[in-house]
Scaffold this active site. Structure first.
Site, PDB file in Angstrom:
ATOM      1  CG  ASP A 166      -6.178  -1.040  14.676  1.00 25.28           C
ATOM      2  OD1 ASP A 166      -6.984  -0.364  14.025  1.00 25.28           O
ATOM      3  OD2 ASP A 166      -5.160  -0.569  15.199  1.00 25.28           O
ATOM      4  CB  SER A 167      -7.940  -4.398   9.380  1.00 21.20           C
ATOM      5  OG  SER A 167      -9.308  -4.121   9.183  1.00 21.20           O
ATOM      6  CD  GLU A 218       0.517  -3.912   9.827  1.00 23.16           C
ATOM      7  OE1 GLU A 218      -0.316  -3.375  10.550  1.00 23.16           O
ATOM      8  OE2 GLU A 218       0.433  -3.967   8.583  1.00 23.16           O
ATOM      9  CG  ASP A 266      -2.942 -12.405   5.149  1.00 19.52           C
ATOM     10  OD1 ASP A 266      -3.742 -11.871   5.947  1.00 19.52           O
ATOM     11  OD2 ASP A 266      -3.233 -12.685   3.976  1.00 19.52           O
ATOM     12  CD  GLN A 306      -0.985  -1.141   3.542  1.00 19.34           C
ATOM     13  OE1 GLN A 306      -2.172  -1.379   3.347  1.00 19.34           O
ATOM     14  NE2 GLN A 306      -0.347  -1.556   4.616  1.00 19.34           N
ATOM     15  CG  ASP A 336     -11.519   1.554   5.391  1.00 24.47           C
ATOM     16  OD1 ASP A 336     -11.767   1.365   6.588  1.00 24.47           O
ATOM     17  OD2 ASP A 336     -11.268   2.667   4.910  1.00 24.47           O
TER      18      ASP A 336
HETATM   19  N1  SAM Z   1      -6.981   2.740  12.816  1.00 22.35           N
HETATM   20  C1  SAM Z   1      -6.930   2.442  11.463  1.00 22.35           C
HETATM   21  C2  SAM Z   1      -8.181   2.632  10.678  1.00 22.35           C
HETATM   22  O1  SAM Z   1      -9.247   2.128  11.060  1.00 22.35           O
HETATM   23  O2  SAM Z   1      -8.147   3.320   9.664  1.00 22.35           O
HETATM   24  C3  SAM Z   1      -6.240   1.148  11.221  1.00 22.35           C
HETATM   25  C4  SAM Z   1      -4.812   1.323  11.587  1.00 22.35           C
HETATM   26  S1  SAM Z   1      -3.628   0.119  11.220  1.00 22.35           S
HETATM   27  C5  SAM Z   1      -2.368   1.139  10.554  1.00 22.35           C
HETATM   28  C6  SAM Z   1      -4.229  -0.836   9.884  1.00 22.35           C
HETATM   29  C7  SAM Z   1      -3.225  -1.895   9.486  1.00 22.35           C
HETATM   30  O3  SAM Z   1      -3.879  -3.097   9.080  1.00 22.35           O
HETATM   31  C8  SAM Z   1      -2.324  -1.482   8.319  1.00 22.35           C
HETATM   32  O4  SAM Z   1      -1.039  -1.227   8.794  1.00 22.35           O
HETATM   33  C9  SAM Z   1      -2.369  -2.702   7.373  1.00 22.35           C
HETATM   34  O5  SAM Z   1      -1.106  -3.051   6.859  1.00 22.35           O
HETATM   35  C10 SAM Z   1      -2.926  -3.781   8.292  1.00 22.35           C
HETATM   36  N2  SAM Z   1      -3.564  -4.905   7.594  1.00 22.35           N
HETATM   37  C11 SAM Z   1      -4.436  -4.861   6.557  1.00 22.35           C
HETATM   38  N3  SAM Z   1      -4.759  -6.104   6.163  1.00 22.35           N
HETATM   39  C12 SAM Z   1      -4.098  -6.968   6.977  1.00 22.35           C
HETATM   40  C13 SAM Z   1      -4.033  -8.395   7.068  1.00 22.35           C
HETATM   41  N4  SAM Z   1      -4.709  -9.183   6.231  1.00 22.35           N
HETATM   42  N5  SAM Z   1      -3.238  -8.943   8.038  1.00 22.35           N
HETATM   43  C14 SAM Z   1      -2.560  -8.153   8.890  1.00 22.35           C
HETATM   44  N6  SAM Z   1      -2.574  -6.803   8.847  1.00 22.35           N
HETATM   45  C15 SAM Z   1      -3.327  -6.213   7.904  1.00 22.35           C
END
Ligand code: SAM
EC number: 2.5.1.16
Length: 277
Positions: free
Chosen positions: A158-159, A104, A141, A29, A161
């Site tokens: 806490d992902s 993460e 993942d 991303q 969208d």
């Molecule tokens: N607070 C934020 C929001 O709601 O907009 C979310 C914050 S956190 C930075 C979101 C994280 O989820 C990102 O760093 C992204 O890389 C991670 N993420 C997305 N898909 C994922 C997956 N399948 N496994 C692990 N992490 C994931």
């Protein structure tokens, strides 16, 4: 100069910014960091606001503490996503926690957050070098991780969208694996988007979770930087009543936004959404 995030239907959230600190394309991303005029630093992923440093607790507190205070003894916690370190910081405020595993997918988010965002209080740096006493970092993942692991009291998603790498985190298969990975009793909580602007995604996630968990709850909270109110979904395994939290324990946490004494006010959801549910 402005940073603007456009939501569906031409609705937007804007910040005046002093400067762009960084822009990097990771394997997964586009990550940007800005210095805003009034809310500290802003972290964006693929053009969407993840947090502003002066206001992020309005998201991380209601994400983490309702579940942690509803569970009678949350000792082993899994966080999926959360690369900015805000969620783990809040989880570690609970003394009974013995281990937090954070999965993460994007190491770049962690490195950039540790260096430029700094809301984690040094936790990310320690986890990156595998030196944190309770926190363990896995770069991978969350979907795959949950297929192969279990034994968690609380699971926090806490992902980003539900598009791109986070899409599968909102699938029925993932919820089934999360249910299996929970201890009994156990609680699962996920951010679930803007109630007004991602209503369909919210309803779909709720209906899928209803098929899997023993009980499902929803709540919302006004979050600085997001199109409010922001939705959260909770899935319970076993006998936990999520309408009740240990408010005495909550008082000792020094929270700024979520008030455990007024837990019931979390469930203020627009009536037309409740009717759709
Ligand atoms: N607070 C934020 C929001 O709601 O907009 C979310 C914050 S956190 C930075 C979101 C994280 O989820 C990102 O760093 C992204 O890389 C991670 N993420 C997305 N898909 C994922 C997956 N399948 N496994 C692990 N992490 C994931």
């Amino acid at each position: 100069m402005e940073f603007i995030e456009w939501y569906p239907r031409g609705y937007g959230v804007a910040f005046k910014v002093k400067r762009k600190i960084l822009e990097e394309q990771s394997e997964y991303q586009k990550i940007e960091v800005y210095e805003t005029e009034g809310f500290g630093k802003l972290l964006a992923i693929d053009g969407t606001v993840q947090l502003v440093t002066e206001g992020e607790k309005s998201y991380h507190e209601p994400l983490v503490h309702p579940a942690m205070l509803a569970h009678p003894n949350p000792r082993r916690v899994l966080i999926i996503g959360g690369g900015d370190g805000g969620a783990i910081r809040e989880v570690l405020k609970h003394e009974e926690v013995e281990e937090v595993i954070m999965v993460e997918i994007d190491k770049k988010v962690i490195e950039i957050s540790a260096k430029y965002i700094g809301i984690d209080g040094g936790i990310l740096e320690k986890m990156l070098s595998d030196k944190h006493e309770k926190g363990k970092l896995i770069i991978g993942d969350g979907v795959k991780f949950i297929e192969e692991n279990s034994g968690f009291d609380v699971i926090i998603v806490d992902s980003t969208d539900p598009v791109g790498p986070a899409e599968m985190l909102f699938s029925e298969e993932f919820y089934k694996n999360a249910y299996r990975a929970l201890n009994d009793p156990g609680i699962y909580v996920t951010q679930a988007g803007s109630v007004y602007l991602f209503t369909d995604e919210f309803l779909t996630a709720y209906r899928k979770m209803r098929k899997v968990f023993d009980k499902v709850y929803y709540y919302s909270f006004p979050v600085i930087g997001y199109a409010s109110p922001w939705a959260f979904l909770v899935g319970v395994k076993g006998s936990i009543d999520f309408m009740k939290v240990d408010a005495e324990k909550g008082k000792k946490l020094g929270l700024e936004y979520y008030d455990p004494d007024k837990h019931e006010t979390l469930f203020q959801m627009p009536r037309y959404i409740v009717q759709m549910l």
